[in-house]
Write an enzyme that holds these catalytic residues in place. Structure first.
Site, PDB file in Angstrom:
ATOM      1  N   PHE A 137      40.981  35.676  49.165  1.00 55.00           N
ATOM      2  CA  PHE A 137      39.520  35.613  49.192  1.00 55.00           C
ATOM      3  C   PHE A 137      39.115  34.142  49.350  1.00 55.00           C
ATOM      4  O   PHE A 137      39.636  33.282  48.640  1.00 55.00           O
ATOM      5  CB  PHE A 137      38.979  36.187  47.883  1.00 55.00           C
ATOM      6  CG  PHE A 137      37.503  36.438  47.887  1.00 55.00           C
ATOM      7  CD1 PHE A 137      36.993  37.621  48.397  1.00 55.00           C
ATOM      8  CD2 PHE A 137      36.629  35.513  47.359  1.00 55.00           C
ATOM      9  CE1 PHE A 137      35.620  37.868  48.384  1.00 55.00           C
ATOM     10  CE2 PHE A 137      35.261  35.744  47.348  1.00 55.00           C
ATOM     11  CZ  PHE A 137      34.753  36.925  47.868  1.00 55.00           C
ATOM     12  N   ASP A 144      45.452  36.181  40.861  1.00 55.55           N
ATOM     13  CA  ASP A 144      44.062  36.602  40.848  1.00 55.55           C
ATOM     14  C   ASP A 144      44.061  38.130  40.861  1.00 55.55           C
ATOM     15  O   ASP A 144      44.564  38.758  41.806  1.00 55.55           O
ATOM     16  CB  ASP A 144      43.323  36.029  42.064  1.00 55.55           C
ATOM     17  CG  ASP A 144      41.825  36.290  41.974  1.00 55.55           C
ATOM     18  OD1 ASP A 144      41.437  37.330  41.403  1.00 55.55           O
ATOM     19  OD2 ASP A 144      41.048  35.464  42.492  1.00 55.55           O
ATOM     20  N   TYR A 161      33.083  42.611  37.210  1.00 55.71           N
ATOM     21  CA  TYR A 161      31.984  43.398  37.805  1.00 55.71           C
ATOM     22  C   TYR A 161      32.459  44.337  38.909  1.00 55.71           C
ATOM     23  O   TYR A 161      31.663  45.075  39.476  1.00 55.71           O
ATOM     24  CB  TYR A 161      30.873  42.479  38.346  1.00 55.71           C
ATOM     25  CG  TYR A 161      31.351  41.383  39.271  1.00 55.71           C
ATOM     26  CD1 TYR A 161      31.632  41.649  40.605  1.00 55.71           C
ATOM     27  CD2 TYR A 161      31.533  40.092  38.797  1.00 55.71           C
ATOM     28  CE1 TYR A 161      32.083  40.647  41.442  1.00 55.71           C
ATOM     29  CE2 TYR A 161      31.985  39.077  39.627  1.00 55.71           C
ATOM     30  CZ  TYR A 161      32.262  39.364  40.942  1.00 55.71           C
ATOM     31  OH  TYR A 161      32.713  38.368  41.771  1.00 55.71           O
ATOM     32  N   LYS A 162      33.763  44.297  39.219  1.00 56.48           N
ATOM     33  CA  LYS A 162      34.286  45.221  40.238  1.00 56.48           C
ATOM     34  C   LYS A 162      34.731  46.507  39.540  1.00 56.48           C
ATOM     35  O   LYS A 162      33.880  47.266  39.081  1.00 56.48           O
ATOM     36  CB  LYS A 162      35.387  44.523  41.036  1.00 56.48           C
ATOM     37  CG  LYS A 162      34.812  43.380  41.883  1.00 56.48           C
ATOM     38  CD  LYS A 162      35.830  42.530  42.604  1.00 56.48           C
ATOM     39  CE  LYS A 162      35.112  41.430  43.396  1.00 56.48           C
ATOM     40  NZ  LYS A 162      36.010  40.358  43.840  1.00 56.48           N
ATOM     41  N   ARG A 213      35.123  48.984  54.521  1.00 57.51           N
ATOM     42  CA  ARG A 213      35.902  49.130  53.278  1.00 57.51           C
ATOM     43  C   ARG A 213      35.347  50.271  52.429  1.00 57.51           C
ATOM     44  O   ARG A 213      34.123  50.409  52.284  1.00 57.51           O
ATOM     45  CB  ARG A 213      35.770  47.869  52.412  1.00 57.51           C
ATOM     46  CG  ARG A 213      36.338  46.626  52.968  1.00 57.51           C
ATOM     47  CD  ARG A 213      36.507  45.591  51.857  1.00 57.51           C
ATOM     48  NE  ARG A 213      35.278  45.313  51.099  1.00 57.51           N
ATOM     49  CZ  ARG A 213      35.216  44.470  50.091  1.00 57.51           C
ATOM     50  NH1 ARG A 213      36.309  43.830  49.686  1.00 57.51           N
ATOM     51  NH2 ARG A 213      34.089  44.253  49.450  1.00 57.51           N
TER      52      ARG A 213
HETATM   53  C1  PLP Z   1      35.403  39.081  44.136  1.00 67.17           C
HETATM   54  C2  PLP Z   1      36.355  37.920  44.196  1.00 67.17           C
HETATM   55  C3  PLP Z   1      35.951  36.641  43.798  1.00 67.17           C
HETATM   56  C4  PLP Z   1      34.534  36.364  43.395  1.00 67.17           C
HETATM   57  O1  PLP Z   1      34.382  35.172  42.704  1.00 67.17           O
HETATM   58  P1  PLP Z   1      33.042  34.883  41.887  1.00 67.17           P
HETATM   59  O2  PLP Z   1      33.160  33.490  41.437  1.00 67.17           O
HETATM   60  O3  PLP Z   1      33.005  35.887  40.760  1.00 67.17           O
HETATM   61  O4  PLP Z   1      31.884  35.099  42.803  1.00 67.17           O
HETATM   62  C5  PLP Z   1      36.903  35.640  43.809  1.00 67.17           C
HETATM   63  N1  PLP Z   1      38.177  35.860  44.203  1.00 67.17           N
HETATM   64  C6  PLP Z   1      38.586  37.097  44.592  1.00 67.17           C
HETATM   65  C7  PLP Z   1      39.997  37.304  45.014  1.00 67.17           C
HETATM   66  C8  PLP Z   1      37.679  38.149  44.620  1.00 67.17           C
HETATM   67  O5  PLP Z   1      38.064  39.349  45.046  1.00 67.17           O
END
Ligand code: PLP
Length: 392
Positions: free
Chosen positions: A108, A179, A204-205, A351
């Site tokens: 990400f 992560d 939040y996911k 997705r």
């Molecule tokens: C959703 C996601 C994020 C989001 O980061 P925020 O700081 O909470 O906005 C970061 N890394 C990964 C791999 C994600 O899937």
């Protein structure tokens, strides 16, 4: 498995819990109650009386159960981007003689951006190296300081072999930061079994803590008193209320706290975590695989022209399925207009997340049927479905 515990609007098939979990019914009441009887009545005494200050550790322990972390090794706060930064900074300090941060091109973007920013601030000659996801294992060599890797690819749902990559990293003396954004609450994770040094993730996911819910960070217990927090905020201090002029890191995982916790958001998360009590993660995973397999079979049978972008082997997949289609953005907008909510990731990925807590076979079948109809009738081919919104 727990559908009756969520608010899901009439006529909506929600397949986007991999991006934002739905509202747990109990969260609404819990937040209202917290606002009125804690914030409203207790005012500042709520920090002690209502246990606000203890929430980041208490909820951390409850997330710990879902990721195989022992009590006292997980704490909540900030956003995942910040937690990635913290974990990576502390990880790099454990291997000062090495300069390479290894990640993959499927990671990400914020994880990579945070690594770039940290490397620039450190100014010690570190470099971020990214390789294709299936080349990560080979790229782990004696130059690697830290393997910074997301277990499940946010675009394709491809799942790394966490045990194998961690073992390979340890073989060459590298430290790992996992992560777990698309893992926590999606399937069984065991950070202890693989002996990961650091893990981070969001709530939040799949954990349904609500938009902006705080992130979590895990530090392996034998390291927790050794790591130096790069973000040395007052709530990570050993004695925050002594207001000493300089920083002394707190005990164990508490040093990974930074500033004032988001108390209202934690109330929502607490109610969301109640739903997880008693959920058997092996059963959840089996349900998730059944749903994703059914969805793939249905789409491939009824939707010509779309191609599977996720691994076909369910063991190599997280809890989402992605399909490629050149006009995927427009198709997704047409799906949303008919109540099937997934999302789109550039350039052409649709997705669909499957969360067995509230998704079932009826959701899968409805999504397939509506997508087949949209493709057959070319219902997506309208200007209003092609205008990109700010958040896709
Ligand atoms: C959703 C996601 C994020 C989001 O980061 P925020 O700081 O909470 O906005 C970061 N890394 C990964 C791999 C994600 O899937």
């Amino acid at each position: 498995m727990r559908k009756d515990q969520f608010i899901l609007p009439e006529g909506v098939t929600y397949l986007d819990g991999n991006s934002l979990g739905p509202l747990p019914k109990a969260a609404e009441a819990r937040v209202a109650e917290m606002m009125r009887s804690e914030w409203g009545e207790m005012l500042i005494t709520g920090w002690n009386k209502a246990g606000w200050m203890a929430q980041p550790a208490a909820l951390g322990d409850r997330i710990g159960r879902l990721i195989g972390a022992p009590e006292g090794s997980v704490v909540l706060g900030d956003t995942l981007s910040v937690k990635v930064y913290q974990a990576l900074a502390s990880a790099l300090e454990l291997v000062p003689e090495r300069k390479v941060v290894l990640s993959d091109t499927g990671n990400f973007p914020t994880d990579l951006y945070m690594a770039e920013g940290l490397i620039r601030s450190l100014g010690q000659g570190h470099a971020l190296k990214t390789v294709a996801p299936d080349e990560v294992a080979e790229a782990i060599d004696e130059t690697v300081a830290v393997l910074l890797i997301t277990e499940v690819d946010y675009r394709t749902g491809r799942k790394h072999d966490m045990a194998a990559l961690t073992a390979r990293a340890h073989e060459v003396g590298a430290v790992v930061v996992w992560d777990l954004a698309h893992s926590a609450g999606a399937f069984e994770v065991d950070v202890t079994a693989v002996s990961a040094e650091f893990a981070v993730g969001c709530t939040y996911k799949y954990l349904n803590g609500g938009p902006g819910a705080p992130a979590f960070i895990y530090v392996r217990p034998d390291l927790a008193d050794r790591v130096h927090p790069a973000l040395s905020g007052w709530l990570g201090h050993d004695a925050p209320f002594a207001f000493e002029p300089s920083y002394r890191a707190g005990q164990g995982i508490s040093r990974m706290r930074v500033g004032t916790p988001p108390v209202i958001q934690m109330a929502a998360l607490e109610a969301a975590l109640d739903i997880w009590d008693g959920v058997d993660m092996a059963e959840l995973r089996a349900r998730s695989i059944a749903l994703t397999e059914r969805f793939i079979a249905g789409v491939e049978a009824l939707c010509p022209g779309v191609t599977l972008a996720s691994p076909r082997d369910p063991e190599s997949r997280g809890s989402q399925v992605s399909f490629r289609f050149e006009e995927g953005y427009a198709v997704m907008q047409a799906l949303i207009a008919r109540g099937v909510i997934g999302d789109f990731r550039a350039p052409d990925i649709m997705r669909f997340g499957f969360a067995p807590l509230y998704n079932d076979e009826a959701d899968v079948d409805r999504a397939v049927e509506i997508m087949a109809d949209i493709l057959e009738t070319r219902a997506w081919d309208r200007p209003e479905f092609k205008t990109k919104a700010a958040v896709t």
